[in-house]
Write a protein that holds these residues in place. Structure first.
Motif, PDB file in Angstrom:
ATOM      1  N   ARG A   1       0.833  -1.205   0.000  1.00  0.00           N
ATOM      2  CA  ARG A   1       0.000   0.000   0.000  1.00  0.00           C
ATOM      3  C   ARG A   1       0.868   1.255   0.000  1.00  0.00           C
ATOM      4  N   GLY A   2       1.860   1.274   0.864  1.00  0.00           N
ATOM      5  CA  GLY A   2       2.761   2.426   0.912  1.00  0.00           C
ATOM      6  C   GLY A   2       3.521   2.609  -0.391  1.00  0.00           C
TER       7      GLY A   2
ATOM      8  N   ARG B   1       4.409   5.612  -5.285  1.00  0.00           N
ATOM      9  CA  ARG B   1       4.540   5.555  -6.744  1.00  0.00           C
ATOM     10  C   ARG B   1       3.597   6.571  -7.399  1.00  0.00           C
ATOM     11  N   LYS B   2       2.332   6.605  -6.930  1.00  0.00           N
ATOM     12  CA  LYS B   2       1.364   7.555  -7.500  1.00  0.00           C
ATOM     13  C   LYS B   2       1.773   9.000  -7.235  1.00  0.00           C
ATOM     14  N   ALA B   3       2.332   9.242  -6.063  1.00  0.00           N
ATOM     15  CA  ALA B   3       2.752  10.604  -5.726  1.00  0.00           C
ATOM     16  C   ALA B   3       3.987  11.031  -6.518  1.00  0.00           C
ATOM     17  N   LEU B   4       4.895  10.095  -6.779  1.00  0.00           N
ATOM     18  CA  LEU B   4       6.159  10.436  -7.432  1.00  0.00           C
ATOM     19  C   LEU B   4       6.119  10.377  -8.953  1.00  0.00           C
TER      20      LEU B   4
ATOM     21  N   PRO C   1      12.347  13.427 -12.871  1.00  0.00           N
ATOM     22  CA  PRO C   1      13.413  12.845 -12.045  1.00  0.00           C
ATOM     23  C   PRO C   1      14.077  13.879 -11.133  1.00  0.00           C
ATOM     24  N   ALA C   2      14.281  15.102 -11.626  1.00  0.00           N
ATOM     25  CA  ALA C   2      14.900  16.155 -10.810  1.00  0.00           C
ATOM     26  C   ALA C   2      13.984  16.547  -9.646  1.00  0.00           C
ATOM     27  N   GLU C   3      12.684  16.618  -9.898  1.00  0.00           N
ATOM     28  CA  GLU C   3      11.735  16.948  -8.829  1.00  0.00           C
ATOM     29  C   GLU C   3      11.688  15.833  -7.785  1.00  0.00           C
ATOM     30  N   ARG C   4      11.742  14.569  -8.238  1.00  0.00           N
ATOM     31  CA  ARG C   4      11.773  13.440  -7.293  1.00  0.00           C
ATOM     32  C   ARG C   4      13.007  13.525  -6.406  1.00  0.00           C
ATOM     33  N   LEU C   5      14.148  13.795  -7.022  1.00  0.00           N
ATOM     34  CA  LEU C   5      15.395  13.909  -6.259  1.00  0.00           C
ATOM     35  C   LEU C   5      15.289  15.043  -5.246  1.00  0.00           C
ATOM     36  N   LEU C   6      14.754  16.175  -5.656  1.00  0.00           N
ATOM     37  CA  LEU C   6      14.577  17.310  -4.752  1.00  0.00           C
ATOM     38  C   LEU C   6      13.678  16.932  -3.579  1.00  0.00           C
TER      39      LEU C   6
END
Length: 157
Positions: free
Chosen positions: A116-117, A122-125, A130-135
């Protein structure tokens, strides 16, 4: 929320209200019946998550990822191994190296516990670059470092 962003103070306020709700929801995630009697700590969850997502790993690799001493991982693995949650085996290529994997009979329970987590993250990211995920990830790490630093200051003072 504005597309222009938000001020630091508005962000702090929003996160101070959001984080307790998130932590509360995480704490209410039901541990699968097979694992309930084990009294697993958050560090066990992290260890199992690495094994679930990355497959079997060596004790030293787990220690590096968990940022703890190999002896600590060995104790955790020993405990989980006695309970049938993980399996240890010698590395065929290097007999001094111990490989740890989730025990086949526990895999479904561990997967169900973490799924679930993983789906929510996954849905949030996924919509982020990729740069925003890293940030985002680095921001959470910076927050954790600051909280730990302040806890250390409180103990010293």
């Amino acid at each position: 929320m504005s597309t222009d962003g938000l001020s630091v103070e508005a962000g702090v306020r929003t996160l101070l209200l959001l984080m307790p709700r998130m932590v509360g929801r995480i704490k209410r995630v039901k541990v699968p019946e097979q694992l309930q009697s084990l009294n697993l700590a958050p560090r066990h969850l992290s260890l199992l998550a690495y094994l679930l997502f990355d497959g079997p790993l060596g004790v030293n690799e787990l220690a590096a990822r968990l940022e703890v001493a190999p002896a600590t991982v060995s104790l955790m693995v020993g405990d989980l191994s006695r309970r049938g949650v993980v399996e240890r085996r010698e590395d065929d290529a290097d007999r001094r190296r111990t490989i740890v994997a989730i025990a086949e009979e526990s895999r479904e329970s561990v997967d169900r516990w973490l799924a679930r987590g993983a789906r929510a993250w996954r849905k949030a990211l996924e919509p982020l670059t990729p740069a925003e995920r890293l940030l985002f990830v680095e921001t959470l790490r910076a927050y954790e470092r600051e909280v730990l630093a302040e806890e250390g200051e409180e103990r010293e003072g």
